[in-house]
Write a protein that holds these residues in place. Structure first.
Motif, short mmCIF file in Angstrom:
data_model
loop_
_atom_site.label_atom_id
_atom_site.label_comp_id
_atom_site.label_asym_id
_atom_site.label_seq_id
_atom_site.Cartn_x
_atom_site.Cartn_y
_atom_site.Cartn_z
N ASP A 61 41.60 27.84 54.12
CA ASP A 61 40.97 28.90 53.33
C ASP A 61 41.40 28.70 51.87
OD1 ASP A 61 40.29 31.25 51.98
OD2 ASP A 61 40.65 32.52 53.73
N ALA A 62 40.52 28.13 51.07
CA ALA A 62 40.87 27.80 49.69
C ALA A 62 41.19 29.05 48.88
CB ALA A 62 39.75 27.02 49.03
N ASP A 63 40.42 30.13 49.06
CA ASP A 63 40.67 31.34 48.27
C ASP A 63 42.06 31.90 48.56
OD1 ASP A 63 38.24 31.34 46.93
OD2 ASP A 63 37.22 32.40 48.54
N ALA A 64 42.45 31.93 49.84
CA ALA A 64 43.79 32.41 50.19
C ALA A 64 44.85 31.47 49.62
CB ALA A 64 43.92 32.49 51.71
N TRP A 65 44.57 30.18 49.64
CA TRP A 65 45.50 29.18 49.10
C TRP A 65 45.71 29.40 47.61
CZ3 TRP A 65 45.35 24.85 45.80
CH2 TRP A 65 46.36 23.90 45.98
N PHE A 66 44.62 29.67 46.87
CA PHE A 66 44.73 29.94 45.43
C PHE A 66 45.52 31.23 45.19
CE2 PHE A 66 40.49 27.59 45.06
CZ PHE A 66 41.09 26.41 44.65
N ASP A 67 45.22 32.26 45.98
CA ASP A 67 45.90 33.54 45.80
C ASP A 67 47.40 33.42 46.06
OD1 ASP A 67 43.49 34.71 45.15
OD2 ASP A 67 43.16 35.57 47.14
N GLU A 68 47.77 32.63 47.05
CA GLU A 68 49.19 32.44 47.36
C GLU A 68 49.92 31.80 46.18
OE1 GLU A 68 49.21 30.04 50.84
OE2 GLU A 68 48.56 31.67 52.17
N ARG A 69 49.23 31.04 45.39
CA ARG A 69 49.83 30.37 44.24
C ARG A 69 49.70 31.18 42.96
NH1 ARG A 69 49.13 27.73 48.21
NH2 ARG A 69 50.25 25.80 48.72
N GLY A 70 49.17 32.40 43.08
CA GLY A 70 49.11 33.30 41.93
C GLY A 70 48.04 32.97 40.92
N LEU A 71 47.06 32.14 41.30
CA LEU A 71 46.01 31.79 40.36
C LEU A 71 45.19 33.03 40.01
CD1 LEU A 71 45.17 29.01 39.17
CD2 LEU A 71 43.31 28.99 40.82
N ALA A 72 44.94 33.22 38.73
CA ALA A 72 44.19 34.39 38.27
C ALA A 72 42.74 34.31 38.76
CB ALA A 72 44.22 34.45 36.75
N PRO A 73 42.02 35.44 38.78
CA PRO A 73 40.59 35.40 39.11
C PRO A 73 39.84 34.50 38.13
CG PRO A 73 41.41 37.66 39.13
CD PRO A 73 42.50 36.81 38.54
N ASP A 74 38.78 33.88 38.62
CA ASP A 74 38.00 32.99 37.77
C ASP A 74 37.15 33.81 36.80
OD1 ASP A 74 35.43 31.34 37.14
OD2 ASP A 74 36.87 29.87 37.88
N PRO A 75 37.20 33.52 35.50
CA PRO A 75 36.49 34.36 34.51
C PRO A 75 34.98 34.23 34.55
CG PRO A 75 37.51 32.48 33.44
CD PRO A 75 38.00 32.47 34.85
N LEU A 76 34.45 33.21 35.20
CA LEU A 76 33.00 33.08 35.31
C LEU A 76 32.48 33.56 36.66
CD1 LEU A 76 33.35 31.51 32.69
CD2 LEU A 76 31.69 29.85 33.54
N LEU A 77 33.31 33.44 37.70
CA LEU A 77 32.88 33.82 39.04
C LEU A 77 33.03 35.31 39.28
CD1 LEU A 77 34.42 30.86 41.08
CD2 LEU A 77 32.07 31.12 40.24
#
Length: 282
Positions: A131-147
């Motif tokens: 699950d890429a979205d969960a993987w990004f969230d676990e790493r604290g990546l901010a929400p995408d400003p265009l998506l």
């Protein structure tokens, strides 16, 4: 020679669109890892992609995601990574290909031919996750400003704070996902903010204006297929043309397009930074 730089959100989005056009719906037959150092996280076996179709080519910030359902390939191009069809003119051949074989970091065999992750400096990465979205969230990546612009804006308003220089904050992917050196400099110029201004000096209105400027300049760059200053080329081998529209980035010594004073270059948190000392006075 100009220093190599990492593709930022507009360049990665351009590549995403090119790949989507070429590969959407393609059936994956095999993932072959040629350079083991490219693979960081392996939540699933590479063999699981065989027989699966590419559902979507997605992006979050500077990451590409090839979504094949239960397996998602998360790719970071870093400085020089490119995803190219076998036989592409940019790929070395013959003895040169043998000599540079580790730069052919992984290969994707599909029913539309073979695709290669070619990376001359070998900084790019591949993660195989469920699950890429969960993987990004676990790493604290901010929400995408265009998506998800509303969520990203609110996130930025809250997290663009503290005593760090605002340029440093803009480059923090846990605050401003996808923004890099080019578009940070350009957004700061558009909002007339000195790059060394402490983030906690800015009120909500100023932070909101800075976020909007960053989004706008990145949208304009996407419309012109990104900015090429060194290595970046699109899937067809063409450079992005947004460089000609830049106001400050890599224009040190040239006259400001607004006030006519020379653009200056300083270093902020180890990053070359370009600004107009008149338009962006402290």
């Amino acid at each position: 020679m100009e220093k190599k730089r990492m593709p930022e959100l507009p360049e990665v989005e351009t590549i995403r669109r090119d790949l989507e056009e070429c590969l959407q719906g393609a059936e994956f037959r095999e993932l072959r890892i040629a350079d083991p150092s490219v693979l960081r996280e392996r939540q699933v076996d590479p063999a699981t992609i065989a027989g699966r179709s590419l559902r979507a080519v997605r992006r979050r910030g500077k990451y590409l995601v090839l979504d094949v359902g239960a397996t998602q390939l998360v790719i970071h191009l870093r400085m020089t990574g490119r995803i190219l069809p076998a036989g592409h003119a940019a790929l070395p051949v013959g003895a040169e290909a043998v000599r540079r074989r580790q730069q052919f970091r992984f290969r994707l065999a599909t029913d539309r031919g073979e695709w290669i992750f070619f990376d001359t400096r070998r900084f790019g990465t591949l993660d195989l996750v469920q699950d890429a979205d969960a993987w990004f969230d676990e790493r604290g990546l901010a929400p995408d400003p265009l998506l998800d612009q509303a969520a990203a804006r609110q996130w930025f308003l809250v997290h663009a704070a503290g005593g760090r220089a605002i340029k440093t904050v803009l480059l923090d992917q846990q605050v401003a996902c996808g923004v890099g050196n080019i578009y940070a400099d350009e957004a700061l110029f558009r909002t007339r903010l000195h790059p060394e201004t402490a983030a906690d000096v800015l009120d909500y209105a100023q932070r909101g204006a800075l976020f909007s400027a960053a989004v706008q300049v990145m949208k304009e760059a996407i419309a012109r297929r990104g900015t090429t200053t060194s290595d970046y080329l699109d899937l067809n081998g063409n450079p992005g043309v947004f460089r000609r529209y830049l106001n400050v980035y890599r224009r040190a010594g040239l006259n400001c397009r607004v006030c006519g004073q020379p653009i200056q270059r300083i270093v902020v948190s180890g990053r070359g930074t370009h600004y107009c000392p008149t338009c962006q006075a402290m």
